[in-house]
Scaffold this motif. Structure first.
Motif, PDB file in Angstrom:
ATOM      1  N   UNK A 162      10.148  -8.605  20.275  1.00 52.29           N
ATOM      2  CA  UNK A 162      10.581  -7.286  20.741  1.00 52.29           C
ATOM      3  C   UNK A 162      12.029  -7.319  21.248  1.00 52.29           C
ATOM      4  N   UNK A 163      12.437  -8.409  21.871  1.00 53.76           N
ATOM      5  CA  UNK A 163      13.831  -8.530  22.277  1.00 53.76           C
ATOM      6  C   UNK A 163      14.738  -8.443  21.053  1.00 53.76           C
ATOM      7  N   UNK A 164      14.349  -9.120  20.001  1.00 49.30           N
ATOM      8  CA  UNK A 164      15.127  -9.040  18.759  1.00 49.30           C
ATOM      9  C   UNK A 164      15.174  -7.604  18.246  1.00 49.30           C
ATOM     10  N   UNK A 165      14.039  -6.920  18.302  1.00 52.49           N
ATOM     11  CA  UNK A 165      13.998  -5.527  17.829  1.00 52.49           C
ATOM     12  C   UNK A 165      14.946  -4.639  18.628  1.00 52.49           C
ATOM     13  N   UNK A 166      15.195  -5.014  19.881  1.00 51.07           N
ATOM     14  CA  UNK A 166      16.113  -4.236  20.713  1.00 51.07           C
ATOM     15  C   UNK A 166      17.563  -4.695  20.572  1.00 51.07           C
ATOM     16  N   UNK A 167      17.783  -5.701  19.747  1.00 51.19           N
ATOM     17  CA  UNK A 167      19.145  -6.203  19.571  1.00 51.19           C
ATOM     18  C   UNK A 167      19.594  -7.146  20.668  1.00 51.19           C
ATOM     19  N   UNK A 168      18.646  -7.629  21.464  1.00 52.62           N
ATOM     20  CA  UNK A 168      18.966  -8.571  22.534  1.00 52.62           C
ATOM     21  C   UNK A 168      18.966  -9.984  21.946  1.00 52.62           C
ATOM     22  N   UNK A 258      -3.051 -14.905  30.515  1.00 51.41           N
ATOM     23  CA  UNK A 258      -2.476 -14.688  29.183  1.00 51.41           C
ATOM     24  C   UNK A 258      -2.561 -13.220  28.776  1.00 51.41           C
ATOM     25  N   UNK A 259      -3.688 -12.586  29.100  1.00 56.08           N
ATOM     26  CA  UNK A 259      -3.803 -11.158  28.822  1.00 56.08           C
ATOM     27  C   UNK A 259      -2.840 -10.344  29.664  1.00 56.08           C
ATOM     28  N   UNK A 260      -2.675 -10.753  30.926  1.00 57.03           N
ATOM     29  CA  UNK A 260      -1.731 -10.059  31.802  1.00 57.03           C
ATOM     30  C   UNK A 260      -0.296 -10.239  31.314  1.00 57.03           C
ATOM     31  N   UNK A 261      -0.001 -11.405  30.738  1.00 58.40           N
ATOM     32  CA  UNK A 261       1.332 -11.632  30.178  1.00 58.40           C
ATOM     33  C   UNK A 261       1.658 -10.601  29.106  1.00 58.40           C
ATOM     34  N   UNK A 262       0.692 -10.341  28.230  1.00 64.72           N
ATOM     35  CA  UNK A 262       0.923  -9.362  27.165  1.00 64.72           C
ATOM     36  C   UNK A 262       1.308  -8.011  27.749  1.00 64.72           C
ATOM     37  N   UNK A 263       0.544  -7.551  28.734  1.00 62.55           N
ATOM     38  CA  UNK A 263       0.826  -6.255  29.345  1.00 62.55           C
ATOM     39  C   UNK A 263       2.176  -6.291  30.051  1.00 62.55           C
ATOM     40  N   UNK A 264       2.424  -7.354  30.803  1.00 67.75           N
ATOM     41  CA  UNK A 264       3.700  -7.484  31.518  1.00 67.75           C
ATOM     42  C   UNK A 264       4.871  -7.399  30.550  1.00 67.75           C
ATOM     43  N   UNK A 265       4.809  -8.137  29.464  1.00 64.59           N
ATOM     44  CA  UNK A 265       5.919  -8.153  28.513  1.00 64.59           C
ATOM     45  C   UNK A 265       6.135  -6.784  27.865  1.00 64.59           C
ATOM     46  N   UNK A 266       5.055  -6.060  27.609  1.00 63.76           N
ATOM     47  CA  UNK A 266       5.212  -4.730  27.016  1.00 63.76           C
ATOM     48  C   UNK A 266       5.888  -3.767  27.989  1.00 63.76           C
ATOM     49  N   UNK A 267       5.569  -3.888  29.271  1.00 64.03           N
ATOM     50  CA  UNK A 267       6.239  -3.050  30.274  1.00 64.03           C
ATOM     51  C   UNK A 267       7.700  -3.468  30.411  1.00 64.03           C
ATOM     52  N   UNK A 268       7.957  -4.750  30.352  1.00 64.40           N
ATOM     53  CA  UNK A 268       9.340  -5.225  30.389  1.00 64.40           C
ATOM     54  C   UNK A 268      10.134  -4.707  29.198  1.00 64.40           C
ATOM     55  N   UNK A 269       9.480  -4.596  28.057  1.00 68.78           N
ATOM     56  CA  UNK A 269      10.135  -4.031  26.869  1.00 68.78           C
ATOM     57  C   UNK A 269      10.541  -2.580  27.140  1.00 68.78           C
ATOM     58  N   UNK A 270       9.643  -1.818  27.742  1.00 67.59           N
ATOM     59  CA  UNK A 270       9.966  -0.425  28.064  1.00 67.59           C
ATOM     60  C   UNK A 270      11.149  -0.340  29.023  1.00 67.59           C
ATOM     61  N   UNK A 271      11.155  -1.216  30.041  1.00 68.50           N
ATOM     62  CA  UNK A 271      12.257  -1.213  30.992  1.00 68.50           C
ATOM     63  C   UNK A 271      13.564  -1.632  30.321  1.00 68.50           C
ATOM     64  N   UNK A 272      13.495  -2.664  29.474  1.00 70.46           N
ATOM     65  CA  UNK A 272      14.684  -3.136  28.776  1.00 70.46           C
ATOM     66  C   UNK A 272      15.207  -2.109  27.782  1.00 70.46           C
ATOM     67  N   UNK A 273      14.297  -1.391  27.163  1.00 73.82           N
ATOM     68  CA  UNK A 273      14.716  -0.382  26.190  1.00 73.82           C
ATOM     69  C   UNK A 273      15.616   0.661  26.847  1.00 73.82           C
ATOM     70  N   UNK A 274      15.258   1.053  28.056  1.00 76.48           N
ATOM     71  CA  UNK A 274      16.114   1.985  28.796  1.00 76.48           C
ATOM     72  C   UNK A 274      17.399   1.297  29.250  1.00 76.48           C
ATOM     73  N   UNK A 275      17.252   0.042  29.663  1.00 74.36           N
ATOM     74  CA  UNK A 275      18.411  -0.692  30.199  1.00 74.36           C
ATOM     75  C   UNK A 275      19.499  -0.895  29.144  1.00 74.36           C
ATOM     76  N   UNK A 276      19.088  -1.194  27.899  1.00 72.52           N
ATOM     77  CA  UNK A 276      20.073  -1.444  26.834  1.00 72.52           C
ATOM     78  C   UNK A 276      20.299  -0.203  25.983  1.00 72.52           C
ATOM     79  N   UNK A 277      19.635   0.894  26.341  1.00 71.29           N
ATOM     80  CA  UNK A 277      19.848   2.188  25.671  1.00 71.29           C
ATOM     81  C   UNK A 277      19.635   2.110  24.163  1.00 71.29           C
ATOM     82  N   UNK A 278      18.440   1.687  23.772  1.00 75.04           N
ATOM     83  CA  UNK A 278      18.097   1.658  22.353  1.00 75.04           C
ATOM     84  C   UNK A 278      16.891   2.561  22.124  1.00 75.04           C
ATOM     85  N   UNK A 279      16.879   3.251  21.014  1.00 77.46           N
ATOM     86  CA  UNK A 279      15.807   4.188  20.716  1.00 77.46           C
ATOM     87  C   UNK A 279      14.651   3.486  20.009  1.00 77.46           C
TER      88      UNK A 279
END
Length: 291
Positions: A162-168, A258-279
Motif C-alpha cells: 500500500x505504501x508503494x500504491x501511495x508513491x511512498x 497479527x489480525x490487529x496488525x492488519x487493521x492497524x496498517x489499513x488505518x495507517x494507510x488512510x492517515x498516510x493517504x491524507x498526509x501525502x495527498x494522494x487520491x
C-alpha cells in the motif's frame, strides 16, 4: 440480568425427567448468555458446558431481549421463547423453523464475535497519537524498509504494498531490490513478542547506519523496542503470553496481534493517504496489471 419464568417446561431430548432444575433468564445478547448463564446453574455453579449450548432460533425470528431456559445438566433441552411467542422445547443443535434437523447460529459461530470483541479491546487501548507519530515519520522519510518475522511479515508486506500504491518509497527487507538504509531512512519493524533474534540483529545494523528505527510490538519492554527510536504499542496477545494464566485470547498463539496488525496498517494507510495527498484513483492506477 433478570430472571423470567417460561410458560412451557422443557422436555429433555434424551427422555429424562423434566423435573430437573432449569435456568430461565432474559439476556440482552448472545454473548451474555454464553459468558454467564451457559456456564452456571441456579446456585452459580458452573455446570453447563459451552459446547452443548445452542441458539436454535434464526436471528430474524429471535426477539430481543430473549428468554432462554436451559436444563442445568451437561446435556439436555434448551428452550428459547419470548413474551409474544410460544416456547420451543428442542434438542441442542436443531432448528424448529427448519423441521428440527438444521443447526442455526450455534455456539460454534460465537468465536467470530469473540475475536471481534478482542480486536475492539486492542484498539480501545491503542494510543492513536503514537500512530500519528509513526505515520508522520514514514511520510517524511527518504525511504522506508519494513521487516517482520513469520505471519507478521505477511502483514507488513501488505502494508509495504500500500505504501508503494501511495508513491511512498518502500522496500521489504530480504528482497533483492532492498536498498541500503542510512540517515533519513526508516526501518519499520513489527516484533510482537518484543524480540526475535533476526529483528535484533537487523535493528542493530540499521541503527549503526543512522536510520530511524520504528518498532511495533505488544511487549514495549522487550529488547527490540528498547533499541528503537520510536515504539508503537499494539496491546494484543502474542507468543510471549499465549500460555497458562497469561493467555487471554480465544485465538491461538499470536493470531490476535497479527489480525490487529492488519487493521492497524489499513488505518495507517488512510492517515498516510491524507498526509501525502494522494487520491484513491491514483493509488489504484499504481496497482500491478501482472496478475
Amino acid at each position: 440480568m433478570l430472571g423470567h419464568p417460561c410458560p412451557f417446561p422443557p422436555t429433555p431430548a434424551d427422555g429424562r425427567s423434566a423435573a430437573k432444575r432449569t435456568i430461565t433468564t432474559i439476556v440482552e445478547n448472545e454473548s451474555d448468555f454464553i459468558n454467564d448463564i451457559a456456564n452456571r446453574d441456579g446456585k452459580g455453579n458452573r455446570r453447563i458446558r459451552r459446547d452443548h449450548v445452542r441458539f436454535v432460533l434464526p436471528r430474524p425470528l429471535r426477539p430481543h431481549p430473549t428468554i432462554i431456559t436451559s436444563e442445568s445438566g451437561d446435556f439436555g433441552a434448551i428452550m428459547l421463547c419470548s413474551a409474544t411467542a410460544a416456547c420451543a422445547s428442542l434438542d441442542p443443535g436443531t432448528d424448529p423453523a427448519a423441521g428440527g434437523n438444521q443447526e442455526v447460529n450455534s455456539v460454534s459461530s460465537s468465536p467470530y464475535q469473540g475475536a471481534l470483541k478482542e480486536l475492539e479491546s486492542v484498539f480501545s487501548r491503542l494510543d492513536d497519537a503514537k500512530v500519528d507519530e509513526v505515520v508522520d515519520v514514514i511520510a517524511k522519510a527518504r525511504s522506508t524498509v519494513v521487516f517482520g518475522g513469520g505471519r507478521e511479515r505477511l502483514q507488513i508486506m501488505g502494508f509495504a504494498m500500500r505504501l508503494y500504491h501511495m508513491g511512498v518509497p518502500v522496500a521489504v527487507e530480504g528482497d533483492m531490490t532492498t536498498p541500503p538504509v542510512g540517515p533519513g531512512d526508516v526501518f519499520l519493524v513489527t516484533v510482537g513478542p518484543g524480540e526475535i533474534s533476526t529483528a535484533l540483529a537487523l535493528i542493530g545494523v540499521a541503527k549503526a547506519a543512522g536510520a530511524t528505527v520504528v518498532v511495533i510490538t505488544a511487549q514495549p519492554n522487550g529488547r527490540a523496542p528498547r533499541m528503537a527510536d520510536l515504539v508503537l504499542h499494539l496491546p494484543a496477545q502474542t507468543m510471549a503470553d499465549d500460555q497458562g494464566a497469561a493467555k487471554t485470547s480465544i485465538l491461538p498463539m499470536g493470531s490476535l496481534y497479527e489480525g490487529a496488525l492488519f487493521v492497524l496498517f489499513e488505518i495507517m494507510v488512510l492517515k498516510l493517504r491524507e498526509r501525502v495527498a494522494i487520491t484513491p484513483e491514483a493509488m489504484r492506477a499504481r496497482h500491478t496489471n501482472l496478475e
